[in-house]
Design a protein around this motif. Structure first.
Motif: not given
Length: 561
Positions: A251-265
């Motif tokens: 719910x934000x494009x500002x996380x510094x950890x790329x793996x936060x976006x892995x399920x989304x990816x």
């Protein structure tokens, strides 16, 4: 007949991937991307003039000898003459933009008229003329091209028919590109985003869907924001970003950890695979054809290509060396040739995949680059040169490989490569330092046919694997043999290399020494720069990168003094 194919406008700030192609009597003589000349990656807001000059100079062609110019994006100004042809989507001719696109060359050219072709048609023509099939379907998918984002063509002996075209607001490329931006990887980060997707577990979220029966698109009803209310092309990227932020974790494009976006990816990757597969099945139902050609920026997605090759129902699925926008210059040049001269033919079936289109490199050019550069260069016979490279690779070193004319397109395919053994993660760390790459990103393998077999991989897909455009599963018990070249999901973007090429001979020599004819292969550049073009740039890269242990520029092996 001498023809130029062009893409790139210096008066359009969002323009990218400027390039030029030189065709003489229906045969591609050379092609070059503007970024390799200007040294600005993707050549944003640049025209192709530097690439044109480099091509003409290297092949001894004077600008006054140019008979025709094709441009790979239709100009729709009222001042443009529309000509009557059977070429789909119309043909527009004008000399009004010649000085804009080629400011210092315009006065020297043999013709000032530029023939503007439909962008997606140029993608399709590139795929057709750089393959050997007389009849085929062509699926073109990218961000957008003219009035659409995805186009379905059928070609029969050089005659193109546009079967269907889908609106820009259902752009697969825009959906995927905005997802890369949301994951903090940037608009040019689609390749990184595909690698990140392998770390995530998919849910049932599919952001868009496509029905191959009625060719209808739909958004997932769970998406929130203005995108769900109505898609606006002028704001489509922003709308996708809003929808992602409102609808998906984190719910934000500002996380510094790329793996936060892995399920989304993973969900976005599954979405684009389902979309592409559905569109391919739709195209086959319209034509009944058995051969499919892929082009457009979405065709760089190797996971998608694998699924289309395995599941679409086509008996053959083929790509090209550069399905991105730069590759449209091949199509623009060939279409101009067909319009004004004798229609060119597809490639002969016995020709090797067309990959190396850059300017010729002479031994004298290499020797000039080496002179006074603080390096030690030894001229060696071919077998001894390969043996020197193999010894370095077997010792866990990184080898910069510079051989002959450079490959066209975004993939290193054995002319401008950084090479390393796939057996050691430590060596991969050194490669990543040179490239400024994130450690989680996958590395690609180049292999001979024997290498595919020894890793228990799915066999190479002719027309895709040659260009590093297909993902391959590695055998369950073989991953440790190439641990640094196998991704977390047990895949590698494998390049099939014929043993009778110079690069193939190196891989075979590696196989004799190690038992596995395979190497990690990534492009010869450092972060933020395009691939090396000239010998002096290769020497300069070695000087700036202490992790490069050996530079091979036949006939020379180059080390630091």
């Amino acid at each position: 007949m001498i023809v130029l194919g062009l893409i790139g406008r210096p008066d359009v700030p969002l323009c990218h991937d400027a390039a030029a192609c030189l065709v003489i009597d229906g045969k591609v003589i050379g092609a070059l991307e503007q970024e390799r000349v200007s040294r600005r990656r993707y050549a944003p807001g640049e025209g192709p003039e530097g690439a044109v000059r480099a091509l003409l100079d290297s092949h001894g062609v004077h600008p006054s000898e140019v008979d025709a110019i094709g441009y790979a994006w239709a100009e729709d100004s009222e001042k443009v003459l529309a000509t009557e042809t059977d070429i789909p989507c119309g043909v527009h001719v004008t000399d009004r933009l010649t000085e804009t696109i080629l400011p210092t060359l315009a006065g020297e050219l043999g013709t000032r008229e530029i023939i503007f072709f439909d962008h997606h048609l140029c993608h399709a023509a590139q795929a057709y003329y750089l393959n050997s099939c007389a009849k085929a379907d062509v699926l073109v998918a990218d961000g957008w091209g003219g009035d659409g984002s995805t186009s379905l063509f059928h070609v029969d002996n050089g005659r193109f028919r546009l079967l269907e075209r889908y609106d820009k607001c259902w752009s697969l490329g825009m959906m995927y590109g905005a997802a890369a931006v949301y994951a903090r990887l940037g608009w040019f980060g689609a390749g990184k985003f595909m690698g990140l997707s392998s770390y995530g577990r998919t849910s049932d979220m599919r952001f868009m869907s496509f029905d191959p029966v009625d060719a209808s698109f739909r958004l997932d009803p769970r998406l929130r924001g203005s995108l769900a209310a109505g898609r606006d092309w002028d704001r489509l990227g922003e709308q996708w970003l809003e929808a992602y932020e409102a609808s998906v974790f984190p719910y934000t494009p500002s996380s510094a950890n790329p793996f936060d976006y892995a399920p989304f990816a993973a969900d976005v990757q599954s979405t684009v695979e389902d979309l592409g597969l559905g569109i391919a099945r739709r195209l086959r139902s319209l034509s009944g054809e058995d051969t499919l050609l892929l082009s457009g920026g979405v065709a760089l997605n190797a996971h998608l290509n694998r699924r289309i090759a395995l599941e679409s129902g086509y008996s053959r699925v083929l790509g090209t060396v550069a399905p991105n926008d730069g590759g449209t210059v091949f199509g623009a040049a060939m279409l101009a040739e067909a319009l004004l001269g004798k229609a060119p033919a597809p490639l002969p079936a016995d020709e090797p995949p067309p990959i190396f289109f850059g300017p010729p490199v002479s031994t004298a050019m290499i020797e000039t680059a080496l002179d006074g550069q603080g390096v030690t260069a030894r001229a060696l016979e071919p077998e001894e040169l390969r043996a020197t490279a193999v010894r370095s690779l077997e010792q866990g070193q990184v080898v910069a490989w510079f051989e002959g004319r450079n490959e066209f397109g975004p993939r290193a395919l054995g002319a401008r490569s950084l090479l390393a053994s796939p057996r050691s993660r430590t060596t991969l760390d050194r490669l990543n330092r040179i490239k400024g790459r994130e450690s989680w990103r996958p590395a690609a393998l180049s292999l001979t046919g024997d290498g595919f077999g020894k890793l228990g991989m799915e066999p190479p897909v002719s027309g895709l694997s040659d260009y590093m455009l297909c993902m391959h599963m590695v055998g369950q018990g073989e991953c440790e043999r190439a641990v640094a070249g196998v991704h977390v999901d047990r895949t590698t973007r494998g390049q099939y290399v014929a043993e009778d090429s110079e690069f193939g001979a190196l891989l075979s020599a590696v196989g004799e020494a190690s038992g596995l004819p395979a190497l990690i292969n990534t492009s010869l550049n450092i972060k933020g720069e395009p691939m090396v073009l000239t010998p002096d740039q290769a020497v300069g890269l070695m000087a700036k990168s202490p992790d490069v242990d050996l530079l091979v520029m036949p006939p020379y092996a180059v080390s630091r003094s």
